[in-house]
Design a protein around this motif. Sequence first.
Motif, PDB file in Angstrom:
ATOM      1  N   UNK A   1      78.589  68.141  -0.802  1.00  0.00           N
ATOM      2  CA  UNK A   1      78.034  67.175  -1.743  1.00  0.00           C
ATOM      3  C   UNK A   1      79.138  66.850  -2.734  1.00  0.00           C
ATOM      4  N   UNK A   2      79.244  65.601  -3.078  1.00  0.00           N
ATOM      5  CA  UNK A   2      80.253  65.196  -4.051  1.00  0.00           C
ATOM      6  C   UNK A   2      79.630  64.169  -4.978  1.00  0.00           C
ATOM      7  N   UNK A   3      80.284  63.942  -6.072  1.00  0.00           N
ATOM      8  CA  UNK A   3      79.808  62.904  -6.982  1.00  0.00           C
ATOM      9  C   UNK A   3      80.842  61.799  -6.992  1.00  0.00           C
ATOM     10  N   UNK A   4      80.401  60.582  -7.258  1.00  0.00           N
ATOM     11  CA  UNK A   4      81.365  59.478  -7.305  1.00  0.00           C
ATOM     12  C   UNK A   4      82.332  59.640  -8.476  1.00  0.00           C
ATOM     13  N   UNK A   5      83.489  58.993  -8.356  1.00  0.00           N
ATOM     14  CA  UNK A   5      84.467  59.019  -9.430  1.00  0.00           C
ATOM     15  C   UNK A   5      83.826  58.497 -10.709  1.00  0.00           C
ATOM     16  N   UNK A   6      84.121  59.162 -11.806  1.00  0.00           N
ATOM     17  CA  UNK A   6      83.512  58.791 -13.090  1.00  0.00           C
ATOM     18  C   UNK A   6      84.146  57.530 -13.645  1.00  0.00           C
ATOM     19  N   UNK A   7      83.312  56.722 -14.290  1.00  0.00           N
ATOM     20  CA  UNK A   7      83.807  55.535 -14.988  1.00  0.00           C
ATOM     21  C   UNK A   7      84.374  55.967 -16.335  1.00  0.00           C
ATOM     22  N   UNK A   8      85.206  55.102 -16.932  1.00  0.00           N
ATOM     23  CA  UNK A   8      85.879  55.438 -18.199  1.00  0.00           C
ATOM     24  C   UNK A   8      84.866  55.807 -19.283  1.00  0.00           C
ATOM     25  N   UNK A   9      83.778  55.063 -19.401  1.00  0.00           N
ATOM     26  CA  UNK A   9      82.759  55.344 -20.417  1.00  0.00           C
ATOM     27  C   UNK A   9      82.073  56.681 -20.187  1.00  0.00           C
TER      28      UNK A   9
END
Length: 167
Positions: A5-13
């Motif tokens: 399981x992975x999480x998507x790359x985080x946005x700057x905010x």
Amino acid sequence: MPRPISIPTLKAGEVEAIDALYQGTKDVRRRTHAQIILLAGEQGMIAPEIAGIVRTDDQTVRNWFKRWMAEGIEGFKDRPMPDAPSKVTKAYKEQALMAVRCRPRALCQPYSMWTYQRLADYMAEQTGIRVSSETLRRVLLEGGIVLSRPQHKVSSPDPDYLLKKDD
């Protein structure tokens, strides 16, 4: 074996909000939760790697991934846990306060002074309710009673004792 399981790359905010939480919180658990998401979202680390860093197990890290994806930053807060009903009733408190005001020997106990543990044991025998000595200390404190160590005072019937003692 659990599926990856992975999480998507985080946005700057998101990174800024999580980093602010990570830097600003004094709650160790929330800080660890933020760290888990930062390591996964910024550096692309997987659960076993993160688990080794934050000293937890893979499943806990995966659970936080799922919670992040479902609730976002609000998911970092611990859910309220229901309190267990108190063992200490009003009748128990009253009985404990009455007992501590009596000398232990008057209640057929083999000692001269109460300690919190002795009183907790006595109350368990009398009521069938076992509480810790710390809980009993709080009960007595609510009633305005604090047990302390005895202060031993050396004295003498001699009328000149104080004069002789100072010499």
